[in-house]
Design an enzyme around this catalytic site. Structure first.
Site, PDB file in Angstrom:
ATOM      1  N   GLU A 113       0.712  -1.124   0.075  1.00 50.06           N
ATOM      2  CA  GLU A 113       0.147  -0.045  -0.063  1.00 50.06           C
ATOM      3  C   GLU A 113       0.636   1.288  -0.159  1.00 50.06           C
ATOM      4  O   GLU A 113       2.026   1.222   0.157  1.00 50.06           O
ATOM      5  CB  GLU A 113      -1.073  -0.041   1.057  1.00 50.06           C
ATOM      6  CG  GLU A 113      -0.394  -0.539   2.604  1.00 50.06           C
ATOM      7  CD  GLU A 113      -1.624  -0.805   3.543  1.00 50.06           C
ATOM      8  OE1 GLU A 113      -2.659  -1.057   3.192  1.00 50.06           O
ATOM      9  OE2 GLU A 113      -1.435  -0.104   4.561  1.00 50.06           O
ATOM     10  N   LYS A 115       2.535   4.936   1.433  1.00 50.48           N
ATOM     11  CA  LYS A 115       2.964   5.313   2.426  1.00 50.48           C
ATOM     12  C   LYS A 115       2.499   6.738   2.452  1.00 50.48           C
ATOM     13  O   LYS A 115       3.036   7.563   1.889  1.00 50.48           O
ATOM     14  CB  LYS A 115       4.327   5.280   2.635  1.00 50.48           C
ATOM     15  CG  LYS A 115       4.586   5.796   4.359  1.00 50.48           C
ATOM     16  CD  LYS A 115       6.156   5.284   4.574  1.00 50.48           C
ATOM     17  CE  LYS A 115       6.519   5.414   5.988  1.00 50.48           C
ATOM     18  NZ  LYS A 115       6.065   6.747   6.625  1.00 50.48           N
ATOM     19  N   ASP A 117       1.918  10.698   3.542  1.00 47.00           N
ATOM     20  CA  ASP A 117       2.794  11.561   4.030  1.00 47.00           C
ATOM     21  C   ASP A 117       1.940  12.485   4.779  1.00 47.00           C
ATOM     22  O   ASP A 117       1.507  13.685   4.283  1.00 47.00           O
ATOM     23  CB  ASP A 117       3.692  12.280   3.010  1.00 47.00           C
ATOM     24  CG  ASP A 117       5.099  12.884   3.744  1.00 47.00           C
ATOM     25  OD1 ASP A 117       5.192  12.651   4.846  1.00 47.00           O
ATOM     26  OD2 ASP A 117       5.706  13.530   3.087  1.00 47.00           O
ATOM     27  N   TYR A 224      -5.554   2.590   7.405  1.00 38.06           N
ATOM     28  CA  TYR A 224      -4.367   1.573   6.955  1.00 38.06           C
ATOM     29  C   TYR A 224      -4.315   0.360   8.064  1.00 38.06           C
ATOM     30  O   TYR A 224      -3.422  -0.431   7.972  1.00 38.06           O
ATOM     31  CB  TYR A 224      -3.139   2.058   6.713  1.00 38.06           C
ATOM     32  CG  TYR A 224      -2.649   3.127   7.724  1.00 38.06           C
ATOM     33  CD1 TYR A 224      -2.179   2.509   8.989  1.00 38.06           C
ATOM     34  CD2 TYR A 224      -2.089   4.256   7.527  1.00 38.06           C
ATOM     35  CE1 TYR A 224      -1.640   3.133   9.865  1.00 38.06           C
ATOM     36  CE2 TYR A 224      -1.573   5.125   8.356  1.00 38.06           C
ATOM     37  CZ  TYR A 224      -1.207   4.640   9.707  1.00 38.06           C
ATOM     38  OH  TYR A 224      -0.405   5.341  10.533  1.00 38.06           O
ATOM     39  N   LYS A 315      11.076   3.734   1.268  1.00 38.27           N
ATOM     40  CA  LYS A 315      10.866   5.328   1.075  1.00 38.27           C
ATOM     41  C   LYS A 315      11.348   5.679  -0.140  1.00 38.27           C
ATOM     42  O   LYS A 315      12.764   5.178  -0.677  1.00 38.27           O
ATOM     43  CB  LYS A 315      11.551   5.849   2.126  1.00 38.27           C
ATOM     44  CG  LYS A 315      10.776   5.501   3.654  1.00 38.27           C
ATOM     45  CD  LYS A 315      10.178   6.632   4.204  1.00 38.27           C
ATOM     46  CE  LYS A 315      10.946   7.481   4.866  1.00 38.27           C
ATOM     47  NZ  LYS A 315      10.331   8.460   5.670  1.00 38.27           N
ATOM     48  N   CYS A 408      12.378  49.237  -6.464  1.00 37.93           N
ATOM     49  CA  CYS A 408      11.651  48.470  -7.336  1.00 37.93           C
ATOM     50  C   CYS A 408      12.146  48.218  -8.845  1.00 37.93           C
ATOM     51  O   CYS A 408      12.496  49.306  -9.648  1.00 37.93           O
ATOM     52  CB  CYS A 408      10.153  48.934  -7.513  1.00 37.93           C
ATOM     53  SG  CYS A 408       9.219  48.090  -8.919  1.00 37.93           S
ATOM     54  N   CYS A 411       9.729  50.173 -11.423  1.00 39.50           N
ATOM     55  CA  CYS A 411       9.477  51.401 -11.815  1.00 39.50           C
ATOM     56  C   CYS A 411      10.252  52.301 -10.900  1.00 39.50           C
ATOM     57  O   CYS A 411      10.340  53.639 -10.752  1.00 39.50           O
ATOM     58  CB  CYS A 411       7.955  51.701 -11.228  1.00 39.50           C
ATOM     59  SG  CYS A 411       7.787  51.488  -9.254  1.00 39.50           S
ATOM     60  N   CYS A 426       6.527  47.147  -3.192  1.00 38.19           N
ATOM     61  CA  CYS A 426       6.595  48.494  -4.013  1.00 38.19           C
ATOM     62  C   CYS A 426       5.429  49.406  -3.786  1.00 38.19           C
ATOM     63  O   CYS A 426       4.427  48.831  -3.863  1.00 38.19           O
ATOM     64  CB  CYS A 426       6.893  48.328  -5.530  1.00 38.19           C
ATOM     65  SG  CYS A 426       6.520  49.717  -6.472  1.00 38.19           S
ATOM     66  N   CYS A 432       3.062  51.375 -11.430  1.00 33.88           N
ATOM     67  CA  CYS A 432       4.122  50.236 -11.424  1.00 33.88           C
ATOM     68  C   CYS A 432       3.230  49.270 -12.659  1.00 33.88           C
ATOM     69  O   CYS A 432       2.446  48.529 -12.048  1.00 33.88           O
ATOM     70  CB  CYS A 432       4.463  49.888  -9.988  1.00 33.88           C
ATOM     71  SG  CYS A 432       5.642  48.531 -10.254  1.00 33.88           S
TER      72      CYS A 432
HETATM   73  S1  IVH Z   1       1.169   1.010   9.101  1.00 31.12           S
HETATM   74  C1  IVH Z   1       2.860  -0.805  13.015  1.00 31.12           C
HETATM   75  N1  IVH Z   1       0.512   1.804   6.728  1.00 31.12           N
HETATM   76  O1  IVH Z   1       3.989   5.828   8.485  1.00 31.12           O
HETATM   77  C2  IVH Z   1       2.722  -0.251  11.561  1.00 31.12           C
HETATM   78  N2  IVH Z   1       1.734   3.188   8.290  1.00 31.12           N
HETATM   79  O2  IVH Z   1       6.355   4.827  10.833  1.00 31.12           O
HETATM   80  C3  IVH Z   1       1.901   0.805  11.758  1.00 31.12           C
HETATM   81  N3  IVH Z   1       1.954   5.684   7.387  1.00 31.12           N
HETATM   82  O3  IVH Z   1       3.506   7.068  11.480  1.00 31.12           O
HETATM   83  C4  IVH Z   1       1.803   1.778  10.644  1.00 31.12           C
HETATM   84  N4  IVH Z   1       1.147   5.142   5.328  1.00 31.12           N
HETATM   85  O4  IVH Z   1       1.444   7.197  10.076  1.00 31.12           O
HETATM   86  C5  IVH Z   1       1.443   2.356   7.855  1.00 31.12           C
HETATM   87  N5  IVH Z   1      -0.209   2.568   4.587  1.00 31.12           N
HETATM   88  C6  IVH Z   1       0.444   2.712   5.841  1.00 31.12           C
HETATM   89  C7  IVH Z   1       1.005   4.031   5.893  1.00 31.12           C
HETATM   90  C8  IVH Z   1       1.561   4.230   7.251  1.00 31.12           C
HETATM   91  C9  IVH Z   1       1.453   5.960   6.297  1.00 31.12           C
HETATM   92  C10 IVH Z   1       2.607   6.183   8.366  1.00 31.12           C
HETATM   93  C11 IVH Z   1       2.266   6.126   9.805  1.00 31.12           C
HETATM   94  C12 IVH Z   1       3.471   5.875  10.675  1.00 31.12           C
HETATM   95  C13 IVH Z   1       4.460   5.775   9.884  1.00 31.12           C
HETATM   96  C14 IVH Z   1       5.371   4.738  10.038  1.00 31.12           C
END
Ligand code: IVH
Length: 669
Positions: A113, A115, A117, A224, A315, A408, A411, A426, A432
């Site tokens: 899945e 990750k 942000d 998740y 990552k 500026c 002008c 300005c 301007c």
């Molecule tokens: S599972 C025990 N799945 O990534 C594992 N985490 O350090 C629990 N995160 O703070 C996390 N996408 O907030 C999981 N698909 C995903 C995620 C995810 C983002 C974040 C989560 C956590 C950090 C992992």
């Protein structure tokens, strides 16, 4: 109705609205119009205010954000919130998957899945009701931010179907890129410090004390992990599918946002796919997460002190390159704000050629301490515009610091920087060039007067030829003047004139926004228009009057006072009034009978007016509004994306179809 009936009615409204919310936000399949939804919501709000004893803590009315919380309470997690071990190396991912298979001594399925942000959140549901939302905190204890989380529309307040009676679900709260850009645009307009990236903004937003503000910012959430299940699912993937049925927003397998595979090739394919396709997502991800699917196998693999052995994050590397800083130029915007821009030796980064990077303001330049010909590190994070994150000092060739300018570049006026502001300005607002053309561009933009058929180039050209020196001059342009311009054919000249004429129907709040008063963005303009009703009342307003308006602080108030104390601006707004622009709120302006006796139905989406604005125009001109096409409908105003069934019905009943432009022509007469 007696009290008992009222209580039942409130409960019915609550569950109807929950169901519609789900259709709209989760299933993307609205069953009723926004208007009908709002009406139900309003009815519920009124009843809850009158009978607070029957109000439900998870009522859909709480979505709009409630009162202020004083501070956040810390609470212990029932199950510790672990983190993930992570790696930037594909080999380490392969090693991890092989280790899992070896330890388990049997085949295993992996779930891949995204990750996300953002920030982690743990949601506890008791009997299908959202009970508590805790941030990760230190993993043992988190902060209780339930009031704020209740405003996030993709988090269900009340579950449906076969949910466990007491369980926790975890996910990531994030801010979609578009909302982030929008928020920063607004902040720039209001002279506030910009947010760095969507992740930090999401984290900061979740900790705001005013949940009304949280509601406005448009946070989103993907789930998740489901905890505390007994017999509901055999593995993670199945639990996520079940969670969708209960009402949660979960990743879509059809879009490859979640995938089950039993091979390492499958994992690698997922990683490679998202490494190239993540740029197309409307939100930021910083990698992908791989999990062993079966709960039984997860238990067998167990945990280390900090993270589970059954999961790992791969990552993506933040894309960074080094290049040479060739020069810094200074751009003047429509408000007079001066922005330094780095001109770079062109370099490839994340699939595009980067030549420029914003340096934001003088402080940022000072922080980077840039010298000419420096080798700089350029990075493309969540933001669309790349940024300079550092200087490679080993490669420094000169000690020639790049100073911020005093005058500026357009002008020559001396720049000013007000105390507490990040930006230099300005002050030559009316003389301007980029400020003048920028103000015209703003005036004609979609959210203001929406005048189509005029691009930046044409405006620059008209300005250079002395045809226009402010937006008011647009209203005296003639066909012959337009035709004389390069590349302006008869048809486009006519279209432009029509669009200019149509702009006279644009409501007051958008005209006010179009004036381009500093710190008066779309929302502030709306508030002012509603409060004062007429431009003359706004012009006459004192500091006190202005401060009495919801959400107007000293900075905005002073800017409005300064604007209307300038006689040039007064003459200008008078001029706009006399050419026929709307300077009075619709409720207060007089009506025509142009559409009397006719019923109109609106469907689809529109270009120049919003649906609400169209409705208002119909009613102001004596027409009647119908909610659906029937034998009583005279006209159907058909926008884009209208459903085929509606169209068919209208045709069958012999209802006259109007485009947005047809309608505009009728009311412009
Ligand atoms: S599972 C025990 N799945 O990534 C594992 N985490 O350090 C629990 N995160 O703070 C996390 N996408 O907030 C999981 N698909 C995903 C995620 C995810 C983002 C974040 C989560 C956590 C950090 C992992």
């Amino acid at each position: 109705m007696n009290e008992q009936d009222i209580q039942v009615h409130i409960q019915q409204l609550v569950s109807t609205l929950h169901a519609h919310n789900r259709s709209y936000y989760i299933l993307n399949d609205p069953q009723i119009s926004d208007y009908e939804f709002d009406m139900l919501l309003k009815e519920l709000e009124a009843l809850e205010a009158q009978y607070p004893q029957f109000a439900d803590a998870n009522s859909p009315t709480k979505r709009v954000g409630g009162d202020l919380t004083k501070k956040f309470q810390t609470k212990k997690h029932r199950i510790p919130m672990l983190s993930l071990s992570n790696s930037y190396s594909e080999q380490e991912i392969i090693d991890w998957a092989e280790r899992c298979q070896k330890t388990l001594e049997e085949a295993s399925e992996f779930v891949c899945e995204l990750k996300y942000d953002g920030v982690a959140i743990g949601l506890r549901y008791l009997n299908g009701q959202l009970q508590e939302a805790l941030t990760r905190g230190d993993g043992e204890q988190g902060e209780e931010v339930t009031t704020n989380v209740r405003t996030i529309r993709t988090i269900p307040l009340q579950l449906q179907g076969d949910f466990p009676p007491d369980f926790e679900i975890r996910g990531e709260i994030f801010m979609p890129q578009q909302n982030f850009e929008q928020l920063n645009l607004q902040r720039e307009e209001q002279g506030e410090q910009l947010f760095a990236n969507p992740r930090n903004t999401a984290a900061g937003t979740l900790k705001l004390l005013d949940s009304k503000e949280v509601a406005k910012r448009g946070l989103d959430c993907y789930l998740y992990g489901v905890h505390g299940l007994t017999d509901h699912a055999k593995g993670h993937f199945e639990a996520v599918q079940a969670a969708q049925k209960w009402g949660f927003k979960v990743p879509d397998p059809a879009a490859r946002m979640i995938e089950k595979t039993s091979t390492i090739e499958g994992i690698m394919d997922f990683i490679h796919y998202w490494d190239t396709h993540r740029v197309n997502l409307p939100f930021d991800i910083d990698g992908v997460v791989l999990k062993v699917n079966s709960y039984f196998q997860q238990a067998e693999l167990g945990l280390t002190a900090k993270s589970p052995r059954w999961a790992i994050a791969y990552k993506f590397k933040t894309q960074q390159v080094e290049t040479i800083l060739e020069s810094v130029s200074f751009q003047v915007g429509r408000t007079g704000a001066v922005t330094p821009v780095a001109n770079l030796k062109p370099v490839q980064l994340g699939g595009t050629t980067v030549k420029r990077a914003s340096l934001h303001n003088a402080d940022q330049m000072q922080k980077l301490d840039l010298c000419i010909s420096d080798t700089v590190q350029v990075e493309k994070g969540g933001e669309i515009i790349p940024k300079i994150v550092g200087v490679n000092l080993k490669q420094r060739k000169s000690e020639l610091r790049i100073p911020f300018i005093d005058c500026c570049p357009e002008c020559g006026s001396s720049l000013v920087r007000q105390q507490g502001e990040a930006q230099h300005y300005c002050p030559n607002e009316l003389g301007c060039r980029p400020q003048v053309t920028g103000k015209i561009m703003h005036f004609i933009s979609r959210k203001a007067l929406h005048i189509d058929g005029l691009g930046e180039e044409t405006i620059e050209l008209m300005y250079a030829k002395n045809l226009i020196k402010n937006p008011l001059d647009l209203y005296s342009l003639t066909f012959d003047q337009l035709l004389a311009l390069d590349r302006m054919a008869e048809k486009s000249a006519n279209n432009l004139l029509q669009s200019i004429a149509t702009s006279k129907q644009i409501p007051f709040e958008r005209v006010l926004f179009g004036l381009g008063i500093r710190f008066v963005g779309e929302t502030v303009a709306k508030k002012l228009a509603q409060h004062f009703g007429h431009i003359n009342a706004l012009i006459a307003a004192t500091l006190e009057d202005l401060l009495a308006v919801d959400e107007i602080g000293e900075k905005i108030a002073n800017s409005i006072l300064a604007y209307f104390s300038n006689p040039i601006n007064l003459t200008y707004t008078e001029g706009l009034q006399s050419v026929g622009l709307q300077f009075e709120s619709a409720q207060k302006s007089k009506k025509s009978d142009l559409l009397a006796g006719k019923t109109y139905v609106i469907s689809g989406t529109f270009e120049t007016f919003s649906r609400d604005e169209l409705k208002e125009l119909i009613e102001l001109n004596g027409g009647k509004l119908g909610s659906s096409v029937s034998a009583k409908t005279h006209f159907l105003i058909a926008g884009a994306n209208m459903g085929p069934a509606k169209l068919q019905k209208a045709t069958n009943l012999g209802v006259t179809l109007l485009s947005e432009n047809d309608f505009i022509k009728i009311i412009s007469n």
